[in-house]
Write an enzyme that holds these catalytic residues in place. Structure first.
Site, PDB file in Angstrom:
ATOM      1  CE1 TYR A 102      -3.400  -2.630   0.168  1.00 62.50           C
ATOM      2  CE2 TYR A 102      -3.786  -2.114   2.471  1.00 62.50           C
ATOM      3  CZ  TYR A 102      -4.113  -2.829   1.338  1.00 62.50           C
ATOM      4  OH  TYR A 102      -5.138  -3.732   1.371  1.00 62.50           O
TER       5      TYR A 102
ATOM      6  CE  LYS B 147      -7.083  -5.629  -1.329  1.00 64.11           C
ATOM      7  NZ  LYS B 147      -6.848  -4.168  -1.239  1.00 64.11           N
TER       8      LYS B 147
END
Length: 211
Positions: A174, A207
């Site tokens: 992220y 992710k």
């Protein structure tokens, strides 16, 4: 467990990995409603660590029970359940063998400061993941953070240990911190860069925030 041709083709891309790692990846890819399709959905429940129990679970008091999340993942037909050590420990025995689990081995909390250098503490281990029958470990890095290099080094060490012992590795990548603006965190080129770094670090499942 019969592996579909699609999943077999995915596993063939991991030629450097051991049969143990591939078996655990297969368990995740063959589980639930998307099993065998080459797609997957993981239920991550680290909100209690990240944001606190009241903010995370008060709206649905059943969620204070760790077993609730295991059952939710099963009832929804998901591919795996990811959570920190304590949550996995609470249900590992009762739900053993019913759904692949991923131990989230680093975590943060909303009480900490550090907008320029967001980071996470190591809160689990490969040994604990093995003890509890997990299929993988999970880790978060913040590309862009002033602490990003340290997080990458921590991940690489834990990933190498996990792979050597047959566990798969999931990485949440992220972009955050440093000079990144809020819109910049989910810009397409930045998200692609974060995914690329995660792949270069050796993650099996990656992710990123959707652009």
């Amino acid at each position: 467990m019969k592996i579909t041709r699609k999943v077999r083709s995915i596993l063939d891309n991991y030629s450097a990995d051991s049969p143990g790692v591939k078996a655990n990846l297969a368990r995740i890819l063959m589980q639930g409603k998307l099993g065998g399709t080459g797609k997957l959905v993981i239920l991550p429940v680290d909100q209690g660590f990240e944001h606190g129990p009241a903010r995370s679970f008060a709206v649905n008091p059943d969620a204070y029970d760790p077993h609730y999340h295991f059952q939710l993942a099963l009832d929804a037909g998901l591919s795996a359940y990811a959570a920190p050590l304590g949550m996995i420990e609470a249900g590992a025995d009762k739900f053993a063998g019913q759904i692949p689990t991923i131990m989230k081995v680093n975590s943060s909390n909303s009480l900490a400061r550090g907008s320029e250098a967001p980071s996470q503490a190591i809160t689990g281990s490969v040994a604990e993941a093995l003890r509890l029958g997990c299929s993988a470990i999970g880790f978060t890095i913040y590309p862009g953070s002033d602490a990003a290099f340290e997080m990458m080094e921590q991940f690489q060490e834990m990933a190498a240990e996990a792979k050597a012992l047959g566990l798969a590795v999931v990485l949440w990548s992220y972009p955050r911190g440093g000079g990144l603006s809020k819109p910049g965190e989910t810009a397409l080129d930045i998200a692609a860069y974060a995914a690329h770094m995660a792949a270069l670090l050796g993650a099996h499942i990656i992710k990123v925030k959707p652009p």
